[in-house]
Design a protein around this motif. Structure first.
Motif, PDB file in Angstrom:
ATOM      1  N   GLU A  67       0.843  -1.202   0.000  1.00 43.22           N
ATOM      2  CA  GLU A  67       0.000   0.000   0.000  1.00 43.22           C
ATOM      3  C   GLU A  67       0.882   1.258   0.000  1.00 43.22           C
ATOM      4  N   TYR A 123       2.307   1.659  -3.348  1.00 45.52           N
ATOM      5  CA  TYR A 123       1.230   2.122  -4.229  1.00 45.52           C
ATOM      6  C   TYR A 123       1.084   3.634  -4.107  1.00 45.52           C
ATOM      7  N   ASN A 124       1.031   4.108  -2.863  1.00 40.42           N
ATOM      8  CA  ASN A 124       0.849   5.545  -2.667  1.00 40.42           C
ATOM      9  C   ASN A 124       2.043   6.354  -3.169  1.00 40.42           C
ATOM     10  N   ARG A 154       1.760   5.601  -7.359  1.00 38.76           N
ATOM     11  CA  ARG A 154       0.487   5.594  -8.061  1.00 38.76           C
ATOM     12  C   ARG A 154       0.406   6.687  -9.133  1.00 38.76           C
ATOM     13  N   GLN A 175      -4.616   0.573 -12.296  1.00 36.59           N
ATOM     14  CA  GLN A 175      -4.992  -0.388 -11.256  1.00 36.59           C
ATOM     15  C   GLN A 175      -4.534  -1.794 -11.626  1.00 36.59           C
ATOM     16  N   VAL A 205      -2.030  -4.484  -9.568  1.00 37.11           N
ATOM     17  CA  VAL A 205      -2.474  -5.851  -9.250  1.00 37.11           C
ATOM     18  C   VAL A 205      -1.497  -6.860  -9.845  1.00 37.11           C
ATOM     19  N   TRP A 218       1.720  -6.998  -7.946  1.00 45.11           N
ATOM     20  CA  TRP A 218       1.542  -7.774  -6.709  1.00 45.11           C
ATOM     21  C   TRP A 218       1.665  -9.277  -6.991  1.00 45.11           C
ATOM     22  N   HIS A 219       0.999  -9.709  -8.041  1.00 41.35           N
ATOM     23  CA  HIS A 219       0.985 -11.155  -8.303  1.00 41.35           C
ATOM     24  C   HIS A 219       2.299 -11.677  -8.857  1.00 41.35           C
ATOM     25  N   PHE A 275      -6.027   2.978  -2.662  1.00 39.67           N
ATOM     26  CA  PHE A 275      -5.483   1.615  -2.669  1.00 39.67           C
ATOM     27  C   PHE A 275      -6.601   0.578  -2.524  1.00 39.67           C
ATOM     28  N   THR A 324      -9.307   0.327  -3.874  1.00 38.45           N
ATOM     29  CA  THR A 324      -9.960  -0.094  -5.118  1.00 38.45           C
ATOM     30  C   THR A 324      -9.280  -1.326  -5.720  1.00 38.45           C
ATOM     31  N   ILE A 325      -8.023  -1.575  -5.349  1.00 40.59           N
ATOM     32  CA  ILE A 325      -7.373  -2.782  -5.889  1.00 40.59           C
ATOM     33  C   ILE A 325      -7.139  -3.834  -4.821  1.00 40.59           C
ATOM     34  N   ARG A 362      -8.424  -7.286  -5.100  1.00 46.49           N
ATOM     35  CA  ARG A 362      -7.937  -8.141  -6.190  1.00 46.49           C
ATOM     36  C   ARG A 362      -6.583  -8.756  -5.867  1.00 46.49           C
ATOM     37  N   LEU A 363      -6.078  -8.485  -4.682  1.00 48.06           N
ATOM     38  CA  LEU A 363      -4.744  -8.991  -4.355  1.00 48.06           C
ATOM     39  C   LEU A 363      -4.755 -10.407  -3.796  1.00 48.06           C
ATOM     40  N   ASN A 397      -6.764 -12.973  -4.648  1.00 44.97           N
ATOM     41  CA  ASN A 397      -7.017 -14.047  -5.611  1.00 44.97           C
ATOM     42  C   ASN A 397      -5.776 -14.317  -6.444  1.00 44.97           C
ATOM     43  N   SER A 398      -5.825 -15.421  -7.087  1.00 42.24           N
ATOM     44  CA  SER A 398      -4.746 -15.736  -8.016  1.00 42.24           C
ATOM     45  C   SER A 398      -4.831 -14.741  -9.167  1.00 42.24           C
ATOM     46  N   PRO A 399      -3.769 -14.604  -9.953  1.00 44.81           N
ATOM     47  CA  PRO A 399      -3.739 -13.587 -10.997  1.00 44.81           C
ATOM     48  C   PRO A 399      -5.009 -13.630 -11.846  1.00 44.81           C
ATOM     49  N   THR A 400      -5.586 -12.440 -12.062  1.00 42.38           N
ATOM     50  CA  THR A 400      -6.841 -12.405 -12.797  1.00 42.38           C
ATOM     51  C   THR A 400      -6.611 -12.046 -14.259  1.00 42.38           C
ATOM     52  N   ASP A 401      -5.384 -11.540 -14.525  1.00 39.23           N
ATOM     53  CA  ASP A 401      -5.146 -11.175 -15.918  1.00 39.23           C
ATOM     54  C   ASP A 401      -4.824 -12.418 -16.724  1.00 39.23           C
TER      55      ASP A 401
END
Lengths: 175, 266
Positions: free
Chosen positions: A19, A22-23, A26, A48, A52, A55-56, B64, B66-67, B70-71, B73-77
């Motif tokens: 976070e 991100y800040n 961003r 966004q 995400v 992160w993954h 932050f 807003t996302i 989505r962190l 779950n497994s990758p959504t893309d």
């Protein structure tokens, strides 16, 4: 500044650290993406998605290979460029003009009067065209030195020193 | 290498831009660890670029949160594309069956192992406990033998103390080892002192009656065999025990005289 620690914690999947990152980044990512897609809604969505995605795939970041910021801005640029090539984007009939980032800054009607903004505006106003081009290509568009030298019809060595001088001026203006 | 020349070459600006090869980037990284001024330079370049790029962003505060959702779950893309082709079914089934059998076996083995470990733990605790008991018994025995030797020693003077007005049923015995200037007190015949009180032992000379403090028995209740050892270098003619406030008194409280006895030779 414990940026290094934040990045380590981020790699350990620490949401709080992420976070903070991100800040920190961003707006920067949003700016890079917006400069490429030139559409508010799409830029927001891509920005966004970029975080995400970062992160993954935090495992793929290796501190020895470069800065976290560099890694992130790469993801952002690629995601934005992918978007401009996507069908939905083309279907909306977006035509990307060849304006530089400075045009956005100069046309920001909502540009606030914080010191940063004033400094940047000053910097942009007095910035030589060559500086604008180099920064645009190297940082906003992610061109390689070689690509930039071809685009600007300039020897690679010149790109390097010119870039150094331009960033120096920028630092004087905003730091 | 001259660090200033290195900085002025513009390589760090390219490093932040991501323009260097992996080897070059690794070099910059290693140099930064050695030269803090390089790191500082890189941080400033980075900060300047962050500010410049941020100034291009549409002014919108995208939180932050807003996302955040989505962190987890497994990758959504990108969709997950199954690479499985329908294979001969029995291979699938037997594979799964083998996996289940193996997993079962593994779980059984783990259970067995942890059960055995528990048993070992229990046995080892029991062993420790028995060893402690044995040690205690040994030292008890040694102590008792020692006491017996003292009591049997003919050079030791044996003085019985009789119960007095404060405690008519009480009794005690003093074993006085003159050579060692030591008295052993057998206080088995004294009641437990009330809270806040202790027994204090006195050596007495009779004409005129002069008490000398030998000490207080502070651990009366805790002591098992109620045999206590005190120093006594006095020319004692009698011994007395009184009940005194914790910490003992300067002179004996005669109303609380529990036991008293004089040397037989007098």
């Amino acid at each position: 500044m414990d940026l290094d620690n934040l990045v380590i914690q981020f790699k350990n999947k620490d949401v709080k650290a992420f976070e903070k990152l991100y800040n920190m980044y961003r707006d920067s990512m949003h700016g890079v993406i917006y400069n490429i897609v030139r559409d508010h809604a799409i830029a927001e969505e891509v920005m966004q998605d970029v975080f995400v995605k970062a992160w993954h795939k935090s495992d793929s970041y290796d501190v020895k290979k470069g800065r976290f910021f560099t890694w992130l801005i790469n993801i952002a640029r690629n995601a934005a460029i992918d978007k401009t090539r996507s069908k939905s984007f083309k279907n909306e009939g977006k035509n990307l003009n060849s304006d530089y980032f400075v045009d956005i800054i100069q046309s920001q009607d909502s540009l606030d009067d914080s010191t940063d903004a004033i400094g940047i505006k000053k910097f942009v106003d007095k910035l030589a065209k060559k500086c604008i081009e180099v920064i645009e290509l190297l940082y906003f568009k992610g061109f390689t030195q070689k690509e930039a030298s071809e685009e600007l019809n300039m020897p690679i060595g010149t790109i390097k020193t010119r870039n150094r001088n331009c960033i120096k001026e920028l630092r004087e203006a905003v730091l | 290498m001259n660090i200033n020349d290195y900085i002025n070459s513009g390589i760090l600006e390219l490093y932040v831009a991501g323009q260097l090869s992996e080897t070059e980037s690794k070099e910059v990284y290693d140099l930064m660890l050695k030269h803090p001024e390089l790191l500082k330079e890189v941080l400033e370049i980075e900060a300047a670029i962050v500010k410049l790029t941020a100034s291009v962003a549409p002014k919108k505060d995208i939180q932050f949160n807003t996302i955040k959702g989505r962190l987890d779950n497994s990758p959504t893309d990108g969709k997950v594309i199954s690479l499985n082709r329908p294979k001969t079914k029995w291979i699938n089934y037997s594979g799964w069956a083998a996996a289940v059998v193996l997993a079962g076996g593994l779980i059984w083995t783990i259970n067995q192992k942890s059960e055995l470990e528990n048993q070992i733990q229990t046995v080892s605790t029991e062993k420790d406990f028995l060893e402690i008991q044995m040690e205690t018994s040994k030292s008890d025995l040694a102590e008792t033998k020692n006491l017996l030797n003292i009591i049997r020693d003919k050079s030791i003077i044996n003085i019985p103390l009789e119960g007095q007005a404060a405690a008519p049923g009480a009794y005690a015995t003093v074993y006085w080892d003159k050579k060692e200037d030591t008295v052993y007190l057998d206080l088995k015949g004294l009641p437990e002192p009330p809270e806040g009180k202790v027994y204090q032992v006195w050596s007495l000379t009779l004409n005129p009656l002069t008490p000398t403090n030998l000490g207080t028995i502070d651990d009366f209740i805790q002591d098992d065999n109620k045999i206590f050892k005190l120093e006594n270098a006095n020319q004692s003619q009698a011994f007395g025990i009184t009940l005194e406030p914790a910490g003992g008194s300067e002179s004996p409280t005669l109303e609380q005289l529990y036991t008293l006895g004089a040397l037989a030779s007098l």
